[in-house]
Design a protein around this motif. Structure first.
Motif, PDB file in Angstrom:
ATOM      1  N   ILE A   1      36.981  -1.751 -20.485  1.00  0.00           N
ATOM      2  CA  ILE A   1      37.384  -3.139 -20.724  1.00  0.00           C
ATOM      3  C   ILE A   1      37.163  -3.932 -19.449  1.00  0.00           C
ATOM      4  O   ILE A   1      37.539  -3.505 -18.357  1.00  0.00           O
ATOM      5  CB  ILE A   1      38.864  -3.231 -21.133  1.00  0.00           C
TER       6      ILE A   1
ATOM      7  N   LEU B   1      42.152  -2.814 -29.782  1.00  0.00           N
ATOM      8  CA  LEU B   1      41.085  -2.171 -29.029  1.00  0.00           C
ATOM      9  C   LEU B   1      39.941  -1.808 -29.979  1.00  0.00           C
ATOM     10  O   LEU B   1      40.126  -1.020 -30.903  1.00  0.00           O
ATOM     11  CB  LEU B   1      41.611  -0.909 -28.340  1.00  0.00           C
TER      12      LEU B   1
ATOM     13  N   THR C   1      38.311  -7.569 -18.207  1.00  0.00           N
ATOM     14  CA  THR C   1      39.252  -8.597 -18.663  1.00  0.00           C
ATOM     15  C   THR C   1      39.195  -9.865 -17.823  1.00  0.00           C
ATOM     16  O   THR C   1      38.935  -9.825 -16.610  1.00  0.00           O
ATOM     17  CB  THR C   1      40.702  -8.055 -18.645  1.00  0.00           C
TER      18      THR C   1
ATOM     19  N   TRP D   1      43.411  -6.308 -11.096  1.00  0.00           N
ATOM     20  CA  TRP D   1      42.366  -5.622 -11.867  1.00  0.00           C
ATOM     21  C   TRP D   1      41.169  -5.233 -11.002  1.00  0.00           C
ATOM     22  O   TRP D   1      40.055  -5.080 -11.507  1.00  0.00           O
ATOM     23  CB  TRP D   1      41.890  -6.533 -13.002  1.00  0.00           C
TER      24      TRP D   1
ATOM     25  N   THR E   1      35.406   1.819 -27.589  1.00  0.00           N
ATOM     26  CA  THR E   1      35.390   1.154 -26.285  1.00  0.00           C
ATOM     27  C   THR E   1      35.478   2.175 -25.154  1.00  0.00           C
ATOM     28  O   THR E   1      36.351   3.048 -25.150  1.00  0.00           O
ATOM     29  CB  THR E   1      36.565   0.165 -26.166  1.00  0.00           C
TER      30      THR E   1
ATOM     31  N   PHE F   1      45.819  -3.593 -23.570  1.00  0.00           N
ATOM     32  CA  PHE F   1      45.813  -2.731 -22.401  1.00  0.00           C
ATOM     33  C   PHE F   1      46.701  -1.501 -22.605  1.00  0.00           C
ATOM     34  O   PHE F   1      46.435  -0.437 -22.045  1.00  0.00           O
ATOM     35  CB  PHE F   1      46.229  -3.521 -21.164  1.00  0.00           C
TER      36      PHE F   1
ATOM     37  N   VAL G   1      40.286  -0.327 -17.155  1.00  0.00           N
ATOM     38  CA  VAL G   1      40.293  -1.779 -17.270  1.00  0.00           C
ATOM     39  C   VAL G   1      39.901  -2.375 -15.915  1.00  0.00           C
ATOM     40  O   VAL G   1      40.524  -2.080 -14.896  1.00  0.00           O
ATOM     41  CB  VAL G   1      41.682  -2.311 -17.681  1.00  0.00           C
ATOM     42  N   TRP G   2      38.870  -3.189 -15.925  1.00  0.00           N
ATOM     43  CA  TRP G   2      38.423  -3.899 -14.728  1.00  0.00           C
ATOM     44  C   TRP G   2      38.581  -5.393 -14.947  1.00  0.00           C
ATOM     45  O   TRP G   2      38.540  -5.883 -16.063  1.00  0.00           O
ATOM     46  CB  TRP G   2      36.942  -3.650 -14.439  1.00  0.00           C
TER      47      TRP G   2
ATOM     48  N   ALA H   1      44.471   0.709 -24.411  1.00  0.00           N
ATOM     49  CA  ALA H   1      43.458   1.247 -23.501  1.00  0.00           C
ATOM     50  C   ALA H   1      44.030   2.383 -22.660  1.00  0.00           C
ATOM     51  O   ALA H   1      43.381   3.419 -22.454  1.00  0.00           O
ATOM     52  CB  ALA H   1      42.927   0.133 -22.599  1.00  0.00           C
TER      53      ALA H   1
END
Length: 468
Positions: free
Chosen positions: A73, A66, A75, A175, A70, A86, A96-97, A89
């Motif tokens: 994210i 990572l 992905t 996601w 950040t 992840f 996370v999208w 994250a």
């Protein structure tokens, strides 16, 4: 609150079809973008050079770490949730999208609503049918998502749409927590990609996300109870209806088939007594049972959007299926040769095998963890013979030995691309006039071919050589 990208540090996970456009869009919105990618091959280096020329940071060969600072994210859909990136994250509280979530968040307030489709099989065909129906109704539309126009291009570009026909995979839905479609359909559920999702339950749950927040209709498959169960579990807007599709005679709130006619008993006045004719079965190309089901699902979504019955008929008549989907290649000596290379799992192969009476089956490839007993047991009575190719063909051979021991089997111990010509020649030897030689591999293609398209092309070329 909308996500503000200006000055935010966004990490894009993965180059390729979704990663490069996402990085460019985010950079254009003022984000500080870092792209991480596992591989560092020639293609990745070329893509990296293109992005670096714009001022985007790219880290090749390091997709697990990572980047410091950040805040989000985005992905590529194929990256497994279990990847170390992840995990890190989650520990850092970084959202996370996927590319679909990003597109959904970037829609303008007046953006076109989404009619969304998922399922183990039939997604692409159904979305293309839906787009054809919507166009026949005079609506500005496009087939987007896994196919056609990029979703990001559709929501950020200058082209204006009235409605979008959206194909969504289980990866993309995993996601996309904020997605809320106008109406959505789950066509079917069968074990697939379990190595990615971890279990059938997790796979089904990700598919079911497509129903969350639906406004008008949740379309399900009457013959597949699991799809109806997902509707029951979904949190939808008040007034949203469950609408089924069936190859039989439809009950109220369903679309179905009566005497060769596709009929609607969901989007009509007094649906307990009335039905609306939509099209004839012969308007569906090809009129195989599973493709008729696709047409009914597409019709249900279009009708949920208010499309008239005549547009359903005209759109289905205008639709031409993609290559390698139950495509008739040729007749040679009274035998039909059919390319369904797109049947990359057992569920798709089952539907394909059910469309023909007497079959010489060409199958095999990468099994992706699948088992074949149920498939073979269901098709055994229709099999004249089988020709097996590919890395995991032994699994199919063993299932044939258990459930169809009388069926002659040719096991080609080779995984080179030239094996397809020998497979077609062996199938010709087994076939009799009136039979169908069917390429429905029930497996992925990457052990022998770049993709299922190349596999289907090899089959078609081999068939042409038979007739030469």
């Amino acid at each position: 609150m909308p996500f503000e990208f200006q000055g935010k540090h966004v990490t894009v996970a993965g180059l390729g079809v979704s990663g490069v456009p996402a990085a460019k869009v985010l950079h254009g919105l003022g984000a500080r973008v870092t792209v991480v990618n596992d591989g560092a091959d020639d293609r990745a280096r070329a893509q990296a050079a293109e992005l670096e020329a714009l001022g985007i940071t790219v880290r090749l060969g390091d997709g697990g770490t990572l980047p410091d600072g950040t805040e989000l994210i985005v992905t590529a859909p194929g990256w497994k949730p279990t990847k170390p990136l992840f995990t890190a994250a989650g520990q850092a509280g970084v959202p996370v999208w996927g590319d679909v979530e990003l597109a959904w968040r970037l829609r303008r307030p007046d953006s076109a609503p989404w009619l969304a489709v998922t399922g183990t099989n039939g997604k692409t065909t159904t979305v293309q049918m839906l787009a054809s129906i919507l166009k026949a109704a005079g609506l500005r539309t496009a087939a987007v998502g896994n196919i056609g126009v990029s979703l990001l291009d559709a929501v950020t570009g200058d082209e204006e749409y009235d409605v979008l026909a959206v194909e969504l995979s289980s990866y993309q839905l995993h996601w996309a927590p904020s997605l809320r479609a106008h109406s959505a359909a789950v066509l079917n559920l069968a074990p697939d990609h379990l190595d990615w999702h971890g279990s059938m339950e997790a796979y089904a749950a990700d598919k079911g996300r497509i129903y969350e927040g639906n406004r008008v209709a949740c379309v399900y498959n009457v013959a597949d109870k699991a799809t109806e169960d997902l509707v029951r579990e979904a949190d939808v807007e008040e007034g949203c209806r469950a609408v089924g599709f069936t190859l039989g005679s439809p009950a109220p709130s369903q679309l179905g088939v009566v005497d060769g006619i596709l009929v609607d008993r969901a989007f009509v006045e007094n649906r307990h007594k009335n039905a609306q004719e939509l099209a004839e079965v012969s308007d569906v190309n090809p009129p195989a049972p599973h493709n008729i089901a696709n047409a009914l699902a597409a019709a249900a979504l279009a009708r949920a959007f208010g499309v008239p019955a005549t547009a359903v008929r005209d759109g289905l008549r205008a639709f031409t299926p993609d290559a390698h989907r139950i495509a008739h290649v040729a007749d040679v000596d009274g035998v039909a040769y059919v390319d369904d290379s797109k049947a990359t799992n057992t569920h798709a192969a089952e539907a394909s095998l059910a469309a023909y009476g007497s079959i010489v089956w060409i199958a095999g490839g990468l099994a992706k963890g699948a088992t074949f007993d149920e498939l073979v047991a269901g098709a055994a009575k229709r099999l004249r013979g089988a020709v097996l190719i590919g890395a995991d063909r032994v699994l199919i051979r063993e299932a044939l030995a258990r459930h169809a021991p009388e069926v002659p089997v040719v096991d080609l111990d080779r995984t080179d691309t030239g094996a397809m010509l020998q497979a077609v020649q062996e199938a010709r030897r087994l076939a009799r006039p009136g039979d169908t030689v069917l390429l429905a591999p029930a497996c992925a293609s990457m052990d022998m071919f770049t993709n299922y398209n190349k596999r289907g092309d090899a089959f078609a070329q081999a068939v042409r050589e038979l007739g030469a």
